[in-house]
Design a protein around this motif. Structure first.
Motif, PDB file in Angstrom:
ATOM      1  N   PRO A  67       0.835  -1.199   0.000  1.00 30.52           N
ATOM      2  CA  PRO A  67       0.000   0.000   0.000  1.00 30.52           C
ATOM      3  C   PRO A  67       0.875   1.256   0.000  1.00 30.52           C
ATOM      4  CG  PRO A  67       0.114  -0.923   2.217  1.00 30.52           C
ATOM      5  CD  PRO A  67       0.936  -1.805   1.336  1.00 30.52           C
ATOM      6  N   GLY A  69       0.578   5.725  -0.281  1.00 30.33           N
ATOM      7  CA  GLY A  69      -0.263   6.896  -0.401  1.00 30.33           C
ATOM      8  C   GLY A  69      -0.040   7.576  -1.746  1.00 30.33           C
ATOM      9  N   CYS A  85       5.402   8.335  -4.017  1.00 28.34           N
ATOM     10  CA  CYS A  85       6.791   8.451  -3.594  1.00 28.34           C
ATOM     11  C   CYS A  85       7.030   7.345  -2.584  1.00 28.34           C
ATOM     12  CB  CYS A  85       7.020   9.816  -2.962  1.00 28.34           C
ATOM     13  SG  CYS A  85       8.630   9.922  -2.172  1.00 28.34           S
ATOM     14  N   VAL A  86       8.006   6.507  -2.866  1.00 29.76           N
ATOM     15  CA  VAL A  86       8.147   5.297  -2.065  1.00 29.76           C
ATOM     16  C   VAL A  86       9.534   5.182  -1.463  1.00 29.76           C
ATOM     17  CG1 VAL A  86       8.039   2.786  -2.142  1.00 29.76           C
ATOM     18  CG2 VAL A  86       6.417   4.126  -3.471  1.00 29.76           C
ATOM     19  N   ARG A  87       9.546   4.810  -0.196  1.00 22.74           N
ATOM     20  CA  ARG A  87      10.807   4.585   0.499  1.00 22.74           C
ATOM     21  C   ARG A  87      11.183   3.111   0.390  1.00 22.74           C
ATOM     22  NH1 ARG A  87      11.278   6.528   6.553  1.00 22.74           N
ATOM     23  NH2 ARG A  87      11.504   8.524   5.495  1.00 22.74           N
ATOM     24  N   GLY A  90      12.090  -2.740   2.010  1.00 23.68           N
ATOM     25  CA  GLY A  90      12.047  -4.205   2.049  1.00 23.68           C
ATOM     26  C   GLY A  90      11.862  -4.791   0.674  1.00 23.68           C
ATOM     27  N   THR A  91      11.279  -5.951   0.653  1.00 19.88           N
ATOM     28  CA  THR A  91      11.182  -6.735  -0.566  1.00 19.88           C
ATOM     29  C   THR A  91      10.499  -5.997  -1.704  1.00 19.88           C
ATOM     30  OG1 THR A  91      10.843  -8.564   0.927  1.00 19.88           O
ATOM     31  CG2 THR A  91      10.499  -8.991  -1.398  1.00 19.88           C
ATOM     32  N   PHE A  92       9.268  -5.596  -1.442  1.00 11.40           N
ATOM     33  CA  PHE A  92       8.506  -4.988  -2.528  1.00 11.40           C
ATOM     34  C   PHE A  92       9.114  -3.664  -2.943  1.00 11.40           C
ATOM     35  CE2 PHE A  92       5.437  -2.168  -4.334  1.00 11.40           C
ATOM     36  CZ  PHE A  92       4.821  -2.966  -5.284  1.00 11.40           C
ATOM     37  N   THR A  93       9.401  -2.855  -1.967  1.00 17.28           N
ATOM     38  CA  THR A  93       9.880  -1.513  -2.292  1.00 17.28           C
ATOM     39  C   THR A  93      11.231  -1.552  -2.999  1.00 17.28           C
ATOM     40  OG1 THR A  93      10.514  -1.420   0.030  1.00 17.28           O
ATOM     41  CG2 THR A  93       8.542  -0.241  -0.595  1.00 17.28           C
ATOM     42  N   ARG A 249      -0.510   1.043   8.697  1.00 12.83           N
ATOM     43  CA  ARG A 249      -0.533  -0.297   9.265  1.00 12.83           C
ATOM     44  C   ARG A 249      -0.193  -1.275   8.156  1.00 12.83           C
ATOM     45  NH1 ARG A 249      -0.694   2.142  13.158  1.00 12.83           N
ATOM     46  NH2 ARG A 249      -1.763   1.785  15.130  1.00 12.83           N
ATOM     47  N   ARG A 250       0.181  -2.457   8.567  1.00  7.15           N
ATOM     48  CA  ARG A 250       0.397  -3.490   7.567  1.00  7.15           C
ATOM     49  C   ARG A 250      -0.943  -3.800   6.901  1.00  7.15           C
ATOM     50  NH1 ARG A 250       3.808  -9.021   7.662  1.00  7.15           N
ATOM     51  NH2 ARG A 250       5.469  -7.590   7.173  1.00  7.15           N
ATOM     52  N   MET A 251      -0.915  -3.977   5.583  1.00  3.42           N
ATOM     53  CA  MET A 251      -2.161  -4.249   4.856  1.00  3.42           C
ATOM     54  C   MET A 251      -1.919  -5.289   3.796  1.00  3.42           C
ATOM     55  SD  MET A 251      -3.612  -0.501   4.138  1.00  3.42           S
ATOM     56  CE  MET A 251      -3.995   0.582   5.509  1.00  3.42           C
TER      57      MET A 251
ATOM     58  N   VAL B 283       4.880  -3.072  11.096  1.00  3.87           N
ATOM     59  CA  VAL B 283       4.975  -2.234   9.899  1.00  3.87           C
ATOM     60  C   VAL B 283       6.414  -1.794   9.676  1.00  3.87           C
ATOM     61  CG1 VAL B 283       2.621  -1.395  10.149  1.00  3.87           C
ATOM     62  CG2 VAL B 283       4.528  -0.058  11.063  1.00  3.87           C
ATOM     63  N   THR B 284       6.586  -1.066   8.593  1.00  2.76           N
ATOM     64  CA  THR B 284       7.895  -0.570   8.219  1.00  2.76           C
ATOM     65  C   THR B 284       8.597   0.085   9.400  1.00  2.76           C
ATOM     66  OG1 THR B 284       6.653   0.145   6.314  1.00  2.76           O
ATOM     67  CG2 THR B 284       9.005   0.573   6.282  1.00  2.76           C
TER      68      THR B 284
HETATM   69  C1  FAD Z   1      -2.004   3.477   3.892  1.00  3.01           C
HETATM   70  C2  FAD Z   1      -0.545   3.330   3.680  1.00  3.01           C
HETATM   71  C3  FAD Z   1       0.125   4.253   2.909  1.00  3.01           C
HETATM   72  C4  FAD Z   1       1.489   4.139   2.703  1.00  3.01           C
HETATM   73  N1  FAD Z   1       2.109   5.034   1.933  1.00  3.01           N
HETATM   74  C5  FAD Z   1       3.410   4.920   1.673  1.00  3.01           C
HETATM   75  C6  FAD Z   1       4.045   5.818   0.822  1.00  3.01           C
HETATM   76  O1  FAD Z   1       3.439   6.730   0.306  1.00  3.01           O
HETATM   77  N2  FAD Z   1       5.356   5.669   0.597  1.00  3.01           N
HETATM   78  C7  FAD Z   1       6.067   4.655   1.161  1.00  3.01           C
HETATM   79  O2  FAD Z   1       7.263   4.556   0.909  1.00  3.01           O
HETATM   80  N3  FAD Z   1       5.481   3.777   1.973  1.00  3.01           N
HETATM   81  C8  FAD Z   1       4.167   3.882   2.243  1.00  3.01           C
HETATM   82  N4  FAD Z   1       3.572   2.969   3.057  1.00  3.01           N
HETATM   83  C9  FAD Z   1       4.383   1.904   3.646  1.00  3.01           C
HETATM   84  C10 FAD Z   1       4.596   0.791   2.649  1.00  3.01           C
HETATM   85  O3  FAD Z   1       3.375   0.175   2.361  1.00  3.01           O
HETATM   86  C11 FAD Z   1       5.561  -0.238   3.200  1.00  3.01           C
HETATM   87  O4  FAD Z   1       6.803   0.359   3.351  1.00  3.01           O
HETATM   88  C12 FAD Z   1       5.705  -1.399   2.270  1.00  3.01           C
HETATM   89  O5  FAD Z   1       4.535  -2.170   2.249  1.00  3.01           O
HETATM   90  C13 FAD Z   1       6.845  -2.290   2.667  1.00  3.01           C
HETATM   91  O6  FAD Z   1       6.892  -3.382   1.783  1.00  3.01           O
HETATM   92  P1  FAD Z   1       8.201  -4.164   1.481  1.00  3.01           P
HETATM   93  O7  FAD Z   1       7.788  -5.408   0.795  1.00  3.01           O
HETATM   94  O8  FAD Z   1       9.158  -3.327   0.753  1.00  3.01           O
HETATM   95  O9  FAD Z   1       8.772  -4.453   2.913  1.00  3.01           O
HETATM   96  P2  FAD Z   1       8.891  -5.848   3.620  1.00  3.01           P
HETATM   97  O10 FAD Z   1      10.094  -6.517   3.101  1.00  3.01           O
HETATM   98  O11 FAD Z   1       7.628  -6.590   3.550  1.00  3.01           O
HETATM   99  O12 FAD Z   1       9.064  -5.401   5.113  1.00  3.01           O
HETATM  100  C14 FAD Z   1       9.790  -4.298   5.551  1.00  3.01           C
HETATM  101  C15 FAD Z   1       9.091  -3.803   6.778  1.00  3.01           C
HETATM  102  O13 FAD Z   1       7.827  -3.301   6.448  1.00  3.01           O
HETATM  103  C16 FAD Z   1       6.783  -3.939   7.160  1.00  3.01           C
HETATM  104  N5  FAD Z   1       5.649  -4.119   6.227  1.00  3.01           N
HETATM  105  C17 FAD Z   1       5.475  -5.141   5.367  1.00  3.01           C
HETATM  106  N6  FAD Z   1       4.327  -5.000   4.683  1.00  3.01           N
HETATM  107  C18 FAD Z   1       3.749  -3.853   5.097  1.00  3.01           C
HETATM  108  C19 FAD Z   1       2.538  -3.192   4.755  1.00  3.01           C
HETATM  109  N7  FAD Z   1       1.713  -3.680   3.851  1.00  3.01           N
HETATM  110  N8  FAD Z   1       2.282  -2.042   5.362  1.00  3.01           N
HETATM  111  C20 FAD Z   1       3.122  -1.548   6.272  1.00  3.01           C
HETATM  112  N9  FAD Z   1       4.269  -2.142   6.640  1.00  3.01           N
HETATM  113  C21 FAD Z   1       4.584  -3.288   6.078  1.00  3.01           C
HETATM  114  C22 FAD Z   1       7.382  -5.196   7.628  1.00  3.01           C
HETATM  115  O14 FAD Z   1       6.803  -5.631   8.812  1.00  3.01           O
HETATM  116  C23 FAD Z   1       8.821  -4.822   7.823  1.00  3.01           C
HETATM  117  O15 FAD Z   1       9.033  -4.234   9.045  1.00  3.01           O
HETATM  118  C24 FAD Z   1       2.213   3.072   3.280  1.00  3.01           C
HETATM  119  C25 FAD Z   1       1.549   2.152   4.064  1.00  3.01           C
HETATM  120  C26 FAD Z   1       0.190   2.276   4.278  1.00  3.01           C
HETATM  121  C27 FAD Z   1      -0.511   1.269   5.100  1.00  3.01           C
END
Ligand code: FAD
Ligand code: SF4
Ligand code: SF4
Ligand code: SF4
Lengths: 287, 348, 258, 444
Positions: A67, A69, A85-87, A90-93, A249-251, B283-284
């Motif tokens: 997810p 924003g 804009c994404v930070r 982890g894996t997906f990012t 939150r995680r979603m 979460v992140t």
């Molecule tokens: C409503 C919403 C809006 C967001 N907007 C932005 C944004 O604009 N830009 C941005 O860079 N990031 C945003 N995020 C955060 C972004 O979703 C997480 O950084 C991303 O899901 C991490 O995925 P990953 O596979 O790269 O990390 P992973 O490798 O899965 O994990 C890295 C870390 O992130 C946590 N994480 C894993 N999945 C999620 C998840 N779905 N949501 C939150 N944390 C998670 C893990 O527990 C771990 O600590 C947002 C999250 C939410 C819920």
């Protein structure tokens, strides 16, 4: 707590509930070492049709979904594209950061309840952004700028770790320049070139003068920031209903089913991600 | 015609007739316990059974469920239709049927989940009424799930010398149809009265162990968020996730992608997840909103007795007792709720 | 890892102190092996082929590192490999080899090679990551092919692989097994890292903890459970030791030091 | 014979399980050194077993060798049961035999078709056979997969079996699974015939060296799981497995981390050839007809014929496996016999272990495998010893090579190397095992 949006969703054929729509990256920009900006366009040319504060599920097959924003305003000139804009965390990012102009990805959404624009209208708006919090807020700020006449005083307070961590520096220059916007920025740690404020974001608060009867504060940032900023705002006399926050939150689904984003009885993905402080105050796990 | 009768020795024949048109899943023995499984031989069916290890939710929300498939370099998900073999869920207890109802509310809430919807449509539910309590862990009387209410197509009741089948839907009617093994019921009103009487009487066999009634429960949870009971429960919990897996109303899931070996594509699937696992709410940046086992256990209970009431005006505990039965740390729903009830009373 | 169209990813297998059971699993992959070979090439697989090469992308390292000589060998492998995967419990956690640690090197040598002149470097059994950097871990004694394939695919498309952080119980329940505690037996499932598909418990045995302790096991809770079931602390320790002695000794040392 | 210098060093023997090197050194026509060097990282299983319960010995010793794990499991279980004074039921014994048959079939077929056939056909590995004998190679691969599936059914997996434990099985196959087992095994009859056909056309080197052959023997059956020890030098007398040390004398040599063994002569042989030389009459009729099809006569003193003996034994195992499955299809499995791998708390009082010794002797594919445990009254192992078949053969291999090399010195270095390699391979050595188990003596 259902937004208008949910009705819209019902018209999406059920099969597509979990199916992303195809989109293409039309522009990218490395904003900082870890944050990258993407401008995205749906392959069918349709606009995203979002409200500031909403989010989408980005999808790369084989890797998964995340997810994020939306950081562009729906009032943007070219409505056929939107921006995120994404930070890299982890894996997906990480996989997303490897993509570039011309690469395709999938989009689900927009999801969630955006900022309560209708309530903000006609009132003063204080925007407080910490770190990545500027991402959804940029959507709101640009919306307000494009509809400037609809709003009263607008103040923007920005906090980052360091000058190099600032996102959207071009926008910031613009905001700073605008006469009808009060803009201030602070960094936790300065570098030699930095001439602005130094200190956590709450150090900017004393300088802010607000009319507590007609001001809404919209605050987005890391959990730790909320605690201090909310305390300051309450001190300034804002009611709990006048403080608006956005939560992360995680979603997994974004549809109010998978349970990951649940905070007590609310689902961040559907009932949020934006909430008034009044809504969250009673929820033990919210802040 | 809403009621028919069936001679007890004809039950296998009934199952057999179902097998001709449907996949029949029914309780069967597994070691010293029971599970729902596809049956081959009607004799395998065990109607006199304790709640199965997993509830029948696994047919409506499978442990692993494909959401769709994809091919490389294409972002569209194909293959999102699922084919569900026409199935009869045979011999489900009323508590489990109520569990399916709970899931139904969640998955039909907007936006409705198409996968669940399709499965729900393809599965005919034939219930079997409990006449005696299964063991000391169930709380069906308190949760008001002991008697059939809704959510099934046919309900079988053992009235002693024979079974009475209550037909609750056109699908149920389709199954009974003109099948000669069923007997006509002379006077439907008499049967109804008889069943009502039977139900009144059978409740007496069930021991009520929760020191609060249906109406009080929600109030108790209203004041128990900070109870020290959670600390105690949290200390014993080992976060194995068993309690959520076996619960008929737990539905949290994870979504994962898996690619094919030749990397030409793959599938996206959802898998049961559990709020009891450490990572569930992380979460992140490593922030975890329910880091403590105590807060995760509290979350589970609140999802049953409080949040669901706020959201769907319904308890999401159907009193099946599985969570207690399965917990190796002996965390007991009855004990926990009674502990909270006691505190609640004392506070008053 | 980015794959260009025509160059296959080269995978090499190496074994150290172990039973070679994990490598053997690769020969059971059958069709899947064929599928894998479409974009991978296996070089260095002593159990099946004769050719050897120092040019590889992924090294699967099986077995614990014990002797000085092995230490040097694995360091070379690390230098050559772009990705190094610890493959199997001997490599990931020391596995049963850790049981050797109950003795000093001298004791062990004396027990086994008493009266021999042949010089023996006994060495300390160590998981691979204690000697060189490990990129990914595939646990199990033996490894489970389903997981191996999943991990390899995931690594090949650049997603990487994180083994489950939840206990064996999760998968056991999903398979609807009768819980061993229900049958009055002691199972290490609740504190052991999942991912094996609850292999042993699905076949009526207990979990022996071959995939290693969870990062954050509820040790207290687990002890309570076992004690309630009539097991002594001594028996418990013994059960944990079978696969986890390397870690347990390590933690002991750490606490001793602090 | 010309005066010749030769230095052969086959580093890392391929196509044998484990690490071994062959060293042959000929100086001016005289054999100076000729040995199979076995050097591997030692793992000290002997020490690891100390203080462990007999109920986990199986689990631990299975990890001695992934390739022979079933054999180690069964020998360990037998030693444990013997020590605890427990007699398994007939059903358990039959199912264990079935499992051992799978192991033997899987191991023999792989060895014969993939490791030896390429030598006999003059190709370096099984890969070229993929073009010349594609159907056969795929067939054997398929059979291998079948055995892994069959092991899954009966034992949960092939490597480190799960369901076998002291006292019985933790899970028993369902009727459906038995039927599936039967179907698979029945299909193997025709497949095995094809392999037999292949071996009728293959030529194995002509070389003989009479030695002592050691195996289990049983009055009623071709001994695999049960029996007493005998040797060709002992004529008709047998010794109880408890007294195995009367035959198996172990000693150290410098060039190997593994122990060597001998009896009265300088070496002896174990394995398929030894078994068949001793128990030929107990083979079933199908196996005997395979023997005559392959022109096999006992006694055979040609170690290369070990592979032929394996093919004959495969027929025996296959038909016996089918008979066992038929038996259970007819009378059904008694599921009440399921046991736990570790006695439950309430079962403990029924275990009256005495401090005593237990020995498990089993014929595994590569020969006789012995586990010996001395336990205390709580079933804790105080002392353990294991004799690995490959170790027992090492001395014999060395002596065979010492006889073989001078006989073929007129051949090219490549040919000599190949013959030496083939000789070692004929023994089907599992060097993995041999290094992992040595004498286990605890001084207390
Ligand atoms: C409503 C919403 C809006 C967001 N907007 C932005 C944004 O604009 N830009 C941005 O860079 N990031 C945003 N995020 C955060 C972004 O979703 C997480 O950084 C991303 O899901 C991490 O995925 P990953 O596979 O790269 O990390 P992973 O490798 O899965 O994990 C890295 C870390 O992130 C946590 N994480 C894993 N999945 C999620 C998840 N779905 N949501 C939150 N944390 C998670 C893990 O527990 C771990 O600590 C947002 C999250 C939410 C819920
Ligand atoms: S909470 Fe426990 S008793 Fe209630 S429905 Fe879930 S498993 Fe059954
Ligand atoms: S982890 Fe187990 S199976 Fe793998 S090599 Fe080590 S002992 Fe053998
Ligand atoms: S059940 Fe336990 S011992 Fe068995 S494979 Fe899984 S983790 Fe290892």
């Amino acid at each position: 707590m259902q937004s208008k949006l949910l009705k819209k969703e019902m018209t999406i054929p059920a099969d597509f509930l979990y199916s992303p729509r195809a989109a293409t990256i039309v522009k990218t920009k490395q904003m900082t070492a870890n944050e990258k900006f993407f401008e995205i366009k749906f392959d069918d040319g349709e606009p995203l049709g979002h409200e500031p504060g909403q989010f989408i599920q980005l999808s790369i097959f084989g890797i998964g979904e995340a997810p994020v924003g939306i950081c562009s305003s729906p009032t943007k000139e070219d409505r056929s594209t939107f921006e995120v804009c994404v930070r890299k965390v982890g894996t997906f990012t990480n996989a997303l950061h490897k993509l570039d102009v011309g690469d395709k990805l999938g989009i689900r959404g927009p999801y969630g309840r955006g900022f309560p624009i209708d309530e903000l209208k006609g009132n003063d708006v204080l925007i407080v952004a910490g770190g990545l919090g500027i991402v959804p807020l940029r959507s709101l700020i640009n919306f307000i700028i494009d509809r400037r006449r609809d709003f009263g005083n607008v103040m923007i307070l920005l906090g980052c770790k360091g000058p190099k961590d600032r996102l959207f520096t071009d926008d910031m220059k613009e905001w700073e320049r605008m006469l009808n916007i009060n803009y201030a920025c602070t960094v936790d740690r300065a570098d030699p070139d930095w001439k602005g404020n130094v200190g956590v974001i709450t150090t900017l608060m004393p300088g802010v003068h607000i009319d507590k009867n007609r001001t809404y504060a919209v605050v987005v940032g890391p959990p730790i920031m909320y605690k201090f900023v909310i305390a300051e705002l309450l001190k300034k006399g804002l009611s709990e209903n006048q403080i608006i926050l956005s939560l992360e939150r995680r979603m997994k689904c974004g549809l109010g089913k998978c349970g990951h984003c649940q905070i007590n009885s609310v689902y961040v993905c559907k009932d949020g991600p934006t909430f008034t402080y009044a809504e969250l105050k009673g929820l033990g796990e919210a802040l | 015609m809403r009621y028919v009768s069936l001679q007890k020795d004809k039950l296998p024949q009934f199952v057999n007739s179902l097998q001709k048109k449907y996949k029949v899943v029914a309780p069967v023995k597994k070691e010293n316990l029971f599970v729902f499984a596809t049956i081959e031989d009607p004799e395998e069916v065990e109607l006199d059974y304790m709640p199965t290890i997993l509830p029948p939710k696994k047919y409506f929300l499978p442990q692993h469920e494909k959401l769709g498939s994809f091919v490389k370099d294409n972002v569209a998900m194909a293959d999102t239709n699922i084919d569900v073999e026409p199935t009869v869920l045979f011999g489900a207890h009323t508590c489990d049927i109520e569990g399916i109802e709970c899931l139904d509310i969640v998955f039909h809430d907007t936006p409705a989940d198409p996968y669940f919807g399709r499965r729900k449509k393809s599965i005919i539910i034939i219930g079997y009424e409990c006449m005696k309590p299964c063991d000391e862990y169930s709380t069906c009387v308190t949760m008001d799930t002991l008697n059939p209410r809704a959510g099934y197509d046919i309900m079988i009741t053992d009235i002693g010398d024979k079974y009475i089948l209550y037909i609750n839907s056109p699908e149920g009617m389709g199954i009974i149809g003109k099948n000669p093994i069923f007997g006509k019921v002379e006077n439907e009103r008499d049967v109804k009265t008889k069943l009502l009487k039977l139900r009144e009487d059978k409740v007496k066999n069930f021991k009520v162990q929760i020191d609060a009634d249906y109406k009080e429960l929600n109030k108790i949870f209203g004041t128990s968020y900070n109870s020290k009971t959670w600390q105690d429960v949290g200390k014993r919990c080992v976060s194995c996730g068993n309690c959520t897996a076996v619960c008929p109303t737990c539905y949290c899931f994870d979504i994962n992608d898996e690619v094919k070996l030749d990397m030409s594509g793959g599938k996206r699937e959802r898998v049961w997840d559990s709020c009891q696992l450490d990572e569930f709410a992380m979460v992140t940046g490593g922030e975890n909103f329910r880091k403590e086992r105590s807060s995760r256990q509290r979350h589970r209970y609140y999802r049953k007795f409080d949040y669901s009431v706020k959201k769907y005006s319904k308890f999401f505990c159907v009193g099946c007792g599985r969570c207690t039965r399965t917990c190796m740390a002996d965390i007991s729903l009855i004990e926990t709720v009674n502990e909270l009830a006691k505190e609640h009373k004392n506070a008053k | 890892m980015s794959q260009s169209k025509n160059k296959k990813v080269r995978i090499a297998l190496f074994d150290f102190a172990d039973c070679e059971g994990c490598q053997l699993q690769v020969t059971y992959l059958n069709d899947q092996l064929v599928g894998l070979l479409e974009h991978c090439e296996i070089v260095n697989f002593r159990e099946a082929i004769s050719e050897r090469s120092d040019d590889y992308d992924i090294a699967l390292v099986e077995g614990s590192i014990t002797r000085k000589h092995d230490e040097e060998r694995v360091k070379k492998i690390r230098e050559n490999a772009k990705i190094l995967i610890a493959y199997g419990s001997c490599a990931c956690i020391g596995g049963v080899n850790g049981l050797r640690k109950k003795f000093t090197q001298e004791e062990a040598k004396d027990i086994v090679y008493k009266g021999r002149e042949f010089p023996i470097d006994v060495g300390e059994p160590r998981p691979v990551h204690e000697v060189v950097k490990v990129d990914y871990f595939i646990y199990g004694c033996p490894t489970n092919n389903e997981e191996t394939i999943k991990a390899l695919k995931s690594i090949l498309i650049g997603k990487g692989y994180t083994p489950p952080r939840y206990p064996v119980c999760v998968e056991c329940k999903l398979k609807e097994n009768v819980c061993l505690f229900e049958k009055g037996q002691v199972c290490l499932g609740p504190v052991t890292r999942g991912g094996c598909g609850a292999w042993c418990t699905s076949y009526g045995n207990t979990c022996y903890g071959c995939r290693g302790l969870l990062d954050k096991p509820a040790q207290e809770g687990q002890m309570d459970i076992l004690k309630k079931n009539g097991y002594t602390l001594e028996e418990l320790k013994q059960k944990f030791e079978t696969y986890n002695l390397c870690r347990m000794m390590g933690e002991q040392n750490a606490t001793e030091k602090s | 014979m010309q005066q010749k210098n030769l230095n052969i060093n086959v580093d890392y023997l391929t196509r044998v399980e484990g690490h071994g090197d062959i060293v042959i050194n000929v100086k001016e026509g005289k054999l100076e050194k000729c040995e199979l060097q076995v050097i591997e990282a030692p793992r000290f299983f002997e020490a690891m077993l100390r203080g462990r319960s007999i109920f986990e010995a199986q689990h631990i010793t299975s990890r001695i060798c992934g390739i022979c794990s079933t054999g180690h499991s069964l020998a360990s279980i037998k030693a444990s049961e013997d020590a605890a004074g427990f007699t398994p039921t007939q059903q358990t014994v039959l199912l264990r035999k079935l499992l051992l048959h799978y192991e033997t079939l899987d191991s023999h077929l792989l060895h014969a078709a993939f490791l030896v056939a390429p030598d006999a056909l003059g190709v370096p590995s099984v890969l070229p056979l993929l073009t010349t004998h594609k159907a056969l190679v795929l067939m054997v691969l398929g059979m291998k997969k079948d055995y892994s599936d069959l092991c899954d059914i009966l034992a949960g997996r092939h490597t480190h079996p799960i369901t076998v434990c002291p006292r019985g099985f933790t899970k028993l196959p369902t009727k459906k699974e038995l039927q599936k087992t039967k179907d698979i095994l029945t299909q193997h009859v025709a497949k095995l015939n094809k392999i037999v056909d292949l071996f009728t056309t293959l030529k194995l080197p002509n070389f003989e060296r009479a030695t002592e052959y050691v195996a289990l023997t049983h009055p009623e059956e071709y001994a695999f799981l049960d029996g007493n020890i005998t040797t060709t030098d002992m004529r008709d007398s047998v010794i109880h497995p408890h007294d195995y040390k009367e035959v198996i004398h172990e000693f150290h040599v410098a060039h190997s981390t593994s122990k060597h063994s001998k009896n009265k002569r300088d070496s002896y042989m174990v394995g398929a050839l030894a078994r068949i030389n001793i128990n030929f009459n107990k083979l079933n009729k199908q196996a005997k007809s395979v023997a005559s099809a392959l022109n096999f006569k006992t006694p055979s003193y040609n170690p290369y014929m070990n592979t032929i003996a394996q093919v004959i034994e495969s027929a025996h195992c296959l038909y016996d496996a089918i008979a066992i499955v038929d038996h259970f299809l007819k009378i059904g499995i008694n599921y009440d016999e399921v046991v736990s791998s570790w006695p439950k708390v309430d079962e403990w009082p029924t275990f009256k272990c005495k401090a005593r010794k237990g020995v498990g002797a089993v014929e595994v594919p590569r020969g006789i495998l012995i586990h010996e445990y001395t336990i205390n009254e709580r079933g804790i192992i105080k002392n353990a010893n294991c004799c690995i078949p490959t170790n027992q053969n090492l001395a014999n291999i060395d002596l065979d090579m010492k006889k073989l090399v001078p006989e073929v010195l007129d051949k090219s270095k490549e040919e000599i190397t190949l013959l030496a390699e083939m000789l070692v391979r004929a023994y089907d050595p599992c060097i993995s095992c041999s290094c992992h188990m040595l004498d286990v003596k605890f001084i207390e």
